[in-house]
Design a protein around this motif. Sequence first.
Motif, PDB file in Angstrom:
ATOM      1  N   SER A   1       0.731  -1.208  -0.018  1.00  0.00           N
ATOM      2  CA  SER A   1      -0.026  -0.072   0.124  1.00  0.00           C
ATOM      3  C   SER A   1       0.752   1.459   0.117  1.00  0.00           C
ATOM      4  O   SER A   1       0.226   2.286  -0.398  1.00  0.00           O
ATOM      5  CB  SER A   1      -0.819   0.009   1.318  1.00  0.00           C
ATOM      6  N   GLN A   2       2.304   1.209   0.282  1.00  0.00           N
ATOM      7  CA  GLN A   2       3.230   2.386   0.422  1.00  0.00           C
ATOM      8  C   GLN A   2       4.344   1.604  -0.008  1.00  0.00           C
ATOM      9  O   GLN A   2       4.648   0.353   0.286  1.00  0.00           O
ATOM     10  CB  GLN A   2       3.084   3.203   1.397  1.00  0.00           C
ATOM     11  N   SER A   3       5.315   2.327  -0.438  1.00  0.00           N
ATOM     12  CA  SER A   3       6.687   1.861  -0.676  1.00  0.00           C
ATOM     13  C   SER A   3       7.305   1.142   0.285  1.00  0.00           C
ATOM     14  O   SER A   3       7.299   1.563   1.564  1.00  0.00           O
ATOM     15  CB  SER A   3       7.619   2.938  -1.164  1.00  0.00           C
ATOM     16  N   VAL A   4       7.852   0.097   0.093  1.00  0.00           N
ATOM     17  CA  VAL A   4       8.746  -0.981   1.026  1.00  0.00           C
ATOM     18  C   VAL A   4      10.149  -0.954   0.663  1.00  0.00           C
ATOM     19  O   VAL A   4      11.193  -1.912   1.234  1.00  0.00           O
ATOM     20  CB  VAL A   4       8.026  -2.137   1.288  1.00  0.00           C
ATOM     21  N   SER A   5      10.482  -0.163  -0.249  1.00  0.00           N
ATOM     22  CA  SER A   5      11.970  -0.158  -0.903  1.00  0.00           C
ATOM     23  C   SER A   5      12.030  -1.469  -1.265  1.00  0.00           C
ATOM     24  O   SER A   5      11.555  -1.919  -1.863  1.00  0.00           O
ATOM     25  CB  SER A   5      12.908   0.361   0.235  1.00  0.00           C
ATOM     26  N   SER A   6      13.361  -2.250  -0.692  1.00  0.00           N
ATOM     27  CA  SER A   6      13.404  -3.347  -0.972  1.00  0.00           C
ATOM     28  C   SER A   6      13.524  -4.347  -0.100  1.00  0.00           C
ATOM     29  O   SER A   6      14.042  -5.559  -0.023  1.00  0.00           O
ATOM     30  CB  SER A   6      15.333  -3.539  -1.853  1.00  0.00           C
ATOM     31  N   ASN A   7      12.702  -4.008   0.842  1.00  0.00           N
ATOM     32  CA  ASN A   7      12.338  -4.852   2.154  1.00  0.00           C
ATOM     33  C   ASN A   7      11.510  -5.781   2.109  1.00  0.00           C
ATOM     34  O   ASN A   7      10.414  -5.584   2.789  1.00  0.00           O
ATOM     35  CB  ASN A   7      12.295  -3.916   3.193  1.00  0.00           C
ATOM     36  N   LEU A   8      11.534  -6.776   1.146  1.00  0.00           N
ATOM     37  CA  LEU A   8      10.152  -7.602   1.068  1.00  0.00           C
ATOM     38  C   LEU A   8      11.253  -9.103   0.974  1.00  0.00           C
ATOM     39  O   LEU A   8      12.079  -9.265   0.340  1.00  0.00           O
ATOM     40  CB  LEU A   8       9.870  -7.402  -0.213  1.00  0.00           C
ATOM     41  N   ALA A   9      10.288  -9.990   1.470  1.00  0.00           N
ATOM     42  CA  ALA A   9      10.588 -11.512   1.698  1.00  0.00           C
ATOM     43  C   ALA A   9       9.545 -12.321   1.204  1.00  0.00           C
ATOM     44  O   ALA A   9       8.312 -11.905   1.116  1.00  0.00           O
ATOM     45  CB  ALA A   9      10.997 -11.756   2.961  1.00  0.00           C
ATOM     46  N   TRP A  10       9.845 -13.639   0.701  1.00  0.00           N
ATOM     47  CA  TRP A  10       8.976 -14.514   0.342  1.00  0.00           C
ATOM     48  C   TRP A  10       9.068 -15.822   0.929  1.00  0.00           C
ATOM     49  O   TRP A  10      10.099 -16.236   1.198  1.00  0.00           O
ATOM     50  CB  TRP A  10       8.905 -14.817  -1.250  1.00  0.00           C
ATOM     51  N   TYR A  11       7.802 -16.282   1.339  1.00  0.00           N
ATOM     52  CA  TYR A  11       7.881 -17.790   2.195  1.00  0.00           C
ATOM     53  C   TYR A  11       7.022 -18.803   1.688  1.00  0.00           C
ATOM     54  O   TYR A  11       5.901 -18.280   0.706  1.00  0.00           O
ATOM     55  CB  TYR A  11       7.197 -17.335   3.624  1.00  0.00           C
ATOM     56  N   GLN A  12       7.401 -19.841   1.715  1.00  0.00           N
ATOM     57  CA  GLN A  12       6.469 -21.097   1.135  1.00  0.00           C
ATOM     58  C   GLN A  12       6.031 -21.896   2.369  1.00  0.00           C
ATOM     59  O   GLN A  12       6.927 -22.096   3.443  1.00  0.00           O
ATOM     60  CB  GLN A  12       7.520 -21.920   0.257  1.00  0.00           C
ATOM     61  N   GLN A  13       4.782 -22.116   2.504  1.00  0.00           N
ATOM     62  CA  GLN A  13       4.324 -22.988   3.396  1.00  0.00           C
ATOM     63  C   GLN A  13       3.457 -24.085   2.950  1.00  0.00           C
ATOM     64  O   GLN A  13       2.310 -23.887   2.222  1.00  0.00           O
ATOM     65  CB  GLN A  13       3.328 -22.148   4.374  1.00  0.00           C
ATOM     66  N   LYS A  14       4.055 -25.317   3.002  1.00  0.00           N
ATOM     67  CA  LYS A  14       3.095 -26.451   2.601  1.00  0.00           C
ATOM     68  C   LYS A  14       2.319 -26.902   3.941  1.00  0.00           C
ATOM     69  O   LYS A  14       2.402 -26.410   4.822  1.00  0.00           O
ATOM     70  CB  LYS A  14       4.096 -27.786   2.330  1.00  0.00           C
ATOM     71  N   SER A  15       1.203 -27.634   3.319  1.00  0.00           N
ATOM     72  CA  SER A  15      -0.045 -28.099   4.154  1.00  0.00           C
ATOM     73  C   SER A  15       0.678 -28.792   5.649  1.00  0.00           C
ATOM     74  O   SER A  15       1.325 -29.844   5.348  1.00  0.00           O
ATOM     75  CB  SER A  15      -0.963 -29.127   3.599  1.00  0.00           C
ATOM     76  N   GLY A  16       0.328 -28.017   6.937  1.00  0.00           N
ATOM     77  CA  GLY A  16       0.661 -28.594   7.938  1.00  0.00           C
ATOM     78  C   GLY A  16       2.202 -28.435   8.412  1.00  0.00           C
ATOM     79  O   GLY A  16       2.901 -29.065   9.523  1.00  0.00           O
ATOM     80  N   GLN A  17       2.881 -27.712   7.485  1.00  0.00           N
ATOM     81  CA  GLN A  17       4.357 -27.481   7.820  1.00  0.00           C
ATOM     82  C   GLN A  17       4.598 -25.803   8.262  1.00  0.00           C
ATOM     83  O   GLN A  17       3.784 -25.023   8.029  1.00  0.00           O
ATOM     84  CB  GLN A  17       5.183 -27.628   6.860  1.00  0.00           C
ATOM     85  N   THR A  18       5.847 -25.840   9.023  1.00  0.00           N
ATOM     86  CA  THR A  18       6.209 -24.466   9.330  1.00  0.00           C
ATOM     87  C   THR A  18       6.533 -23.558   8.014  1.00  0.00           C
ATOM     88  O   THR A  18       7.040 -24.182   6.957  1.00  0.00           O
ATOM     89  CB  THR A  18       7.529 -24.572   9.885  1.00  0.00           C
ATOM     90  N   PRO A  19       6.352 -22.136   7.831  1.00  0.00           N
ATOM     91  CA  PRO A  19       6.728 -21.514   6.620  1.00  0.00           C
ATOM     92  C   PRO A  19       8.503 -21.413   6.687  1.00  0.00           C
ATOM     93  O   PRO A  19       9.068 -21.787   7.416  1.00  0.00           O
ATOM     94  CB  PRO A  19       6.391 -19.890   7.283  1.00  0.00           C
ATOM     95  N   ARG A  20       8.726 -21.379   5.407  1.00  0.00           N
ATOM     96  CA  ARG A  20      10.278 -21.624   4.952  1.00  0.00           C
ATOM     97  C   ARG A  20      10.462 -20.362   4.025  1.00  0.00           C
ATOM     98  O   ARG A  20       9.767 -19.950   3.420  1.00  0.00           O
ATOM     99  CB  ARG A  20      10.509 -22.795   4.238  1.00  0.00           C
TER     100      ARG A  20
END
Lengths: 107, 121
Positions: free
Chosen positions: A26-45
């Motif tokens: 909704s507003q600039s976050v510069s380059s401060n962005l991450a991505w995560y993967q979460q499989k069913s029943g598991q912890t995010p990675r």
Amino acid sequence: EIVMTQSPATLSVSPGERATLSCRASQSVSSNLAWYQQKSGQTPRLLIYDVSTRATGIPARFSGSGSGTEFTLTISSLQSDDFAVYYCQQYNNWPLTFGGGTKVEIK
Amino acid sequence: EGQLVDSGGGFVQPGGSLRLSCAASGFTFNTYVMTWVRQAPGKGLEWVSAISGGGDSTYYADSVRGRFTISRDNSKNTLSLQMNSLRADDTAIYYCATSGGVALRGWFDPWGQGTLVTVSS
């Protein structure tokens, strides 16, 4: 609070195809962005941080791009292990916020 | 490689209290910002709270400020979350995580396995 919006909510893709996931701030976050993967029943990675830096052990088929308010996670050739929910997260401002997630499912 | 083990979850009535713990190993604990993230059943991820490496700075989501207190014991490599005045909408899996980057705000890696908190009458 910075609102992170992910699209689409669900992405149906065949194995071997390319998947493109979007995340908008909704507003600039510069380059401060991450991505995560979460499989069913598991912890995010953690997959990617600082927009485009892959975390340790993450395959090269995962790539990130963007800046400011528009970001993309690309999975170049989907494998069976990649079907999961993906979240983006900004760490430019408090409070830290996540997108609502994109579920990548088998077409 | 760092490892985090969450514990302390359980079933509690509305208005009750619970204390979560996170045991850290495999990294220099006192040099990292630590954080709690939660996930309500079937929902997405929500950042809850963070604490600086020395414990002198703390941060909270509006939804928990005034009810939850984050703390750490660097002599025992342990992170804690004291949760008071619990509500039904606090029901979630709570994950501790290490914050990456050089600033107080960062990405989360690694994560604990999570501990389930259920608030219900």
